[in-house]
Design a protein around this motif. Structure first.
Motif, PDB file in Angstrom:
ATOM      1  N   ARG A   1       0.847  -1.199   0.000  1.00 30.63           N
ATOM      2  CA  ARG A   1       0.000   0.000   0.000  1.00 30.63           C
ATOM      3  C   ARG A   1       0.879   1.243   0.000  1.00 30.63           C
ATOM      4  NH1 ARG A   1      -5.245  -1.228   0.916  1.00 30.63           N
ATOM      5  NH2 ARG A   1      -5.652  -3.320   1.721  1.00 30.63           N
TER       6      ARG A   1
ATOM      7  N   HIS B   1     -14.182  -2.352   0.437  1.00 29.49           N
ATOM      8  CA  HIS B   1     -14.119  -2.992  -0.884  1.00 29.49           C
ATOM      9  C   HIS B   1     -15.509  -3.020  -1.537  1.00 29.49           C
ATOM     10  CE1 HIS B   1     -10.590  -4.776   1.229  1.00 29.49           C
ATOM     11  NE2 HIS B   1     -10.015  -4.790   0.060  1.00 29.49           N
TER      12      HIS B   1
ATOM     13  N   HIS C   1     -10.036  -8.138  -2.436  1.00 26.89           N
ATOM     14  CA  HIS C   1      -9.807  -8.360  -0.998  1.00 26.89           C
ATOM     15  C   HIS C   1      -9.117  -9.713  -0.775  1.00 26.89           C
ATOM     16  CE1 HIS C   1     -10.472  -8.425   3.281  1.00 26.89           C
ATOM     17  NE2 HIS C   1     -11.554  -9.178   3.272  1.00 26.89           N
TER      18      HIS C   1
ATOM     19  N   GLN D   1      -8.038  -0.853   3.726  1.00 23.34           N
ATOM     20  CA  GLN D   1      -8.740  -0.524   2.485  1.00 23.34           C
ATOM     21  C   GLN D   1      -9.781   0.565   2.719  1.00 23.34           C
ATOM     22  OE1 GLN D   1      -7.596  -2.036  -0.272  1.00 23.34           O
ATOM     23  NE2 GLN D   1      -8.799  -0.541  -1.413  1.00 23.34           N
TER      24      GLN D   1
END
Lengths: 318, 318, 318, 318, 318, 318
Positions: free
Chosen positions: D179, E155, E164, E286
């Motif tokens: 990330r 997600h 994911h 995320q």
């Protein structure tokens, strides 16, 4: 005449309804105009409604809890049905409509419910228990004929409280047969007394609770009923420290089971454990039954039920 | 004579003590032998003790709540001090010892505490409030002279309840001066009544609670006191639905603040909010003060205090 | 001139008010029209207001935190009062109105509050404690003159923070007298320091918090104040691992009592226990006092108070 | 020589072990006799042990944290293994045993762990971040070589803290690669600093925590480390209200995620969210790995692991 | 063409967008007029929009999930941006726009994500584990190409579920390398299976979940996937009480960690502990990454993120 | 022969009992001696017992779950009764005692309970529901004859599970009569299936649970039973996504009501709400009945009941 439960978007309708709520409000227009913000109800359900372009006469004419004849159109507003009222007038004597036909009621006549409660009370064998129960029932003799059991939670309709008690008494009788170690007098007394102070806790008319009383908010129906038992004992010269007063106060005080649900003590007698669970079983099933009843039969899911951990209920096809 | 608080491992000691607990038990030996499992106390603290090789006469002689003369040795058992008793006899009249010298007591004489409470009660201006307070105080006139405020939580000693009330009254008076919008009558009444039914909730002797009563477990001191207010009103012909009865019941019922702490309603009057916080401030500080008092001054940390979220307290060197 | 607290539906009014909020919005009309969505306030309370049919000039003229003269009409919108503004202009110098007359303020002059705080700080006997307190107070010398103690919770008005500190100091002094085992220096220091970093946590003007700062959200006033104590010690060459730094950091860090309320450690010194309860008593009573003050005297119940477990408060008739 | 982990009931054994705990206690016999209540450990685990019939010399000879040679017998006591010591002597120089061989250690040499940490610190690009990290690492340069990460929870062994940091740095590097929106400097700094004040929170020797310090109990390692960042900034003339100080304090303060777990603020930066989850993943997996390692391989279930919601872990046969 | 994410108040814009939601509603005007209440979206974000003065033709023309060309104006309504649509027509074939360009998608092509998942599944060494994984993946082969991982939580876009899984597989591979005591087959299988029944739990189109299915509400994806493992075993003649079925069911059932988060059992295998934390790390990061991505870069704070304890996230300037 | 429930301190007794537990332990003596740590039980209750001075032969002779003849003495140890065994021998064939006479059993013969369950199953009208119920009942046909419903919580005795089901079926029948909107097939099926996998969750002999199985700990009886429904459907070629499988899985999965009590979904069908409350009512009342039954009738309070919020139950004198 269209039942409210059956109204669908774009329906036109004419019929008699009860003005459950009716308030003068202003539109956002510039300058704002007055309109009536209304809740119409009948025995099948309720719907919000608007009377736009309201006249001065209208404002003098329409008040909550009156019967009206309405011609209107069903629309959708923010994903909910709402009636636009085209014409409305007060019901007249010769319309032949009666207010109690337009409210939700227990499925058994109040007079029969109260009769049953009194019969059961009379069948209590222990004289002191019976005396205290009779004293408390007498306090709310009138209200039992029409009070709901709660504002919205469950049995929120005409004579809902008496209906709740009667169904619990049936369950209680069955459980006592199944488990002979339980004292039937205490089961009967606990069921009749557990919510007996609700009419002092809330203000209700036609089965609709408008508010909680000061007593309701500051003392609550549990401590109120506990106080009534004390009062009954004093007035009847029963010892305040007797086993009967102890048991009855405990039943009432513990019936919500946990402190966070309002009971200052937890159930610690067999009958108190039974009372809590009978109450819970009856209340929860009634919530479900009422939610299914007031949901269109084509809908597989009811709206969310607050008393059921905010879950909706699925209408199984089986 | 050695104060229990000052005993250290390996100390030998001789002195008079109170037998707080005394029970015949059996050792694990084969065959098991009887011994006396004892708790000795004096005003400074308490210590467990064993009398090994107990005779039949011993078993007939020693009972809880009796004064004894003891010769013994301090040992360590499972990280705690424990006395091994070498010789023990009952105190005699000519030993010149008095039982109340051997128990923990409030630092003010009970008679003075009760006098203060009654003076404050008499200073309540509203006649109905005063009548109800007097009625409830009269119910426990004797017990107020010696009851503790709790079993172990706080003020767990001779006249601890009266002491707690008096300290709260001082605080209440100050807060009323700071905030004139508070009604001093209600503050006084709330403080005097909030724990007034504790003597019915618990069985205590010499400031030591041995058990909770059935009333205490099944009704609890909060609902008991609420019932006493009802009783007081009936006996004095005060209306049960009067503002006075409403306010006093609310003060008592809400003083534990939350349902999970035993209050069926939450504080919803200014005086009820004040009462809860005054009670809490006094009780918590007393726990801390007592824990520091009964901990050796050389110890920087007290034992864990249950009522303080299971935290120990640090004795700052400042 | 009508006080906002006294406005009732259908009242017409003229007067000077503070524009607390003022935003251009669009109506739902087609096409939408601009209007001003406004909050007017004076020292007695606040009310939402609308200026419909707003001109381009209006949009240039009116901004938050300005004084205006308003002629308007009180209406009811969604069960709340709302003013419809008929005419509005900015206040002029010769109107003779001052902004601080239109905001809610502590009932004692800021200058006197800050003076009291500094006097108490100067009375701290331990030189290191006093040095650290002085350092931290100096950091917010200006803000103490006007900052509120919180955004909405309690003491949310001009100089509310200083007022909260001063009232707590009074209580602290009383409690120290009642319980001589408490260290007065630590009580004084704890009270002055506990919320001292609030001005860094929030952005406020005229006693009204508009937002939390990045520091406020990411560090919080508790850890900020703990850091100031470290800074004060370093700048004054006090040992970081000294008992004074330990005690002062503990007082600040633990004053919210529980982890879920933002304290990384729980009170574990007598003075920390006292501090938490004094803070709590003062904050809760102030919430109640403020709610009663800003509710019409004819209303028996205040609106719901968030910091009081979402309960409304009843104004007893006694 | 028998590894403790491999001992089974009825085993006789001879070997060198570390006296982790050693205390003189008294039996229940009449009169009570002294014995030594002991915990023996080696790198594979630990076992309680008793030396009955202890001599005066024994009491002078054996102390915690000494190495001893023991001949004993493994018994079962209350469902747990316990060694009965038949002979015991202190280890001598010419026995050729070294204390660090008898304690649980991180599987990587401390010197290498610390080297890695310092390398990573040196790789931080932002000079201010690096300066603050270096300052804090320097404070515990010695302790990092041997401190455990916790008393019992996880990584409770020699150099466990450094090992925990290094494994987290590996994970952090991987996550930063996955990330790229994460700031690697902050991830590195957050990982190195998050538990950096643990050596001030606890007193440990040979990887075994004996107690929490006053600082640890009253301030806690989270607020301590936050204070170190303030100190580092002041000493290095970095602005206290700079973005670097804000970010680093936030990382440390929020890494326990929730107030009830000790964090006064919750993670509100991407890197803070990452830090909490990396810490949690590493700590929980280490608990599981350590529990499986110290459980006999024939046992399908480990003992209950407190940090894992009191669950035991199953050793799958796959 | 203006990206939605970049729209600011007062902007005029022309461009192609996806009609994510489109509903006929009525204004509050008297009489009410119809308008279209719309949500427009593109890959950068979404905005509510209104088409006032809607014609009968418009109502027949515009439906959710269609592409439209829009000319409009950005306004502010209740502190949020909202588009006023001035002109709108359906996209035509020769406009050269494709629906998948207008929805949020995983940053990797679905076909590549699914390929990776199948490759990892094929690399599972234990034949029974592999068989069960293949069976379950085959069940949702189509849906894996486009299903989101959740309705709004994380997600929530085209192929979000597969994305994911793939990111978790990368993390899982790294963790298995770091900790060789973990069984890589179980880590791989656990990651692939943990959310595999989500497509049965929810109804989704173009990555947008419109509703939960009856199966989803009454059984939930956790018990559904557990049932699929049973089904896979029966169809493949694997013993239902085998270690493989036990382990795979446990991984799926426990991956939400706690009962209140929907797991009927808590993680009690090393791989189950790893699975929960890998899932949590990936999902939370995320959420943060997506929130930062869809927030204007000039905004230092994202909107509140529900899955992050209702905290907003700060975009550090470092 | 003395019933265990009637034993009192100092009683001598001779009789046959079941050795429920029997373990060789060592005394604290120096050197320690072996003794047998025993739990004796009969149908009325159980008591711990010691056989001191145990011989090598004794250790070979006595094992759990064997019948023995015992001569002993009742003593008090740590406030509880404990038997000192003076003589003990194994029961012989010609003693004429049968093991099932010495264990607590349901008050109805297992064969009759199972017959009732099968009759009710056969009365289910929906063929698919009936098929699935029959399949699951067949899986545990043997265990239903003797398994308890839980380890200690409730119905912890021989055939307790079948007894629990039968009592619930009676209640369910009554509730269906009271509320005709409930589907009796689902109520019957839900009651029979809700705990049907308990025999796979626990290992039990003679109504006494010795342990939980791996399946029990890692999957749990709720998900196990849900898997059995899947299996039954596959084996009987019923559609997995049919309404019947949906409803039956939901009933089983939701019957613990809340996530923290082990249900991955909450009741969302009328019959699921009924099932939970019927289960709860029967289980709680059985706990109370069993606690009262096994408490001496002269005792007003039972021991604490874990499943009843750790409350003891009061035996009312009414």
């Amino acid at each position: 005449m269209t039942l409210i439960k059956q109204m669908q978007a774009q329906d036109e309708f004419v019929g008699f309804y009860l003005l459950k709520e009716c308030e003068v409000k202003q539109t956002n227009a510039t300058p704002p105009k007055d309109y009536l913000d209304i809740v119409l109800c009948d025995a099948s359900g309720q719907i919000t409604a608007k009377l736009w372009d309201v006249s001065a006469a209208d404002k003098e004419t329409f008040f909550p809890m009156g019967l009206v004849k309405v011609q209107g159109l069903v629309q959708t507003y923010r994903d909910k049905l709402q009636a636009k009222i085209q014409r409305m007038r007060k019901a007249k004597d010769d319309d032949g409509v009666t207010i109690t036909d337009f409210i939700r009621s227990a499925p058994i006549r109040p007079i029969d419910l109260v009769y049953t409660i009194k019969q059961v009370a009379a069948s209590i064998e222990n004289a002191e228990v019976r005396t205290i129960v009779d004293f408390c029932v007498a306090k709310v003799a009138d209200e039992l004929m029409h009070y709901p059991a709660a504002k919205t939670h469950h049995h929120a309709y005409y004579a809902g409280l008496a209906y709740h008690i009667v169904r619990m008494l049936e369950l209680g009788e069955f459980v006592c047969k199944q488990r002979p170690f339980l004292n039937p007098d205490l089961i009967k007394a606990g069921i009749i007394l557990h919510d007996i102070a609700k009419p002092e806790e809330m203000t209700a008319q036609l089965g609709i609770v408008s508010d909680y009383s000061n007593q309701g908010k500051l003392i609550g129906h549990i401590a109120l009923a506990s106080g009534w038992i004390v009062e009954a004992a004093i007035r009847s010269e029963i010892q305040l420290d007797s086993e009967v007063v102890l048991a009855l106060q405990h039943l009432v005080l513990s019936h919500h089971n946990l402190g966070e649900w309002g009971s200052p003590v937890q159930p610690q007698m067999a009958e108190a454990v039974a009372l809590h669970h009978i109450d819970s079983l009856d209340a929860k099933l009634q919530m479900v039954e009422d939610a299914l009843d007031t949901t269109q039969e084509t809908e597989p899911w009811t709206p969310i039920i607050r008393g059921l951990e905010n879950k909706a209920v699925y209408r199984t096809k089986l």
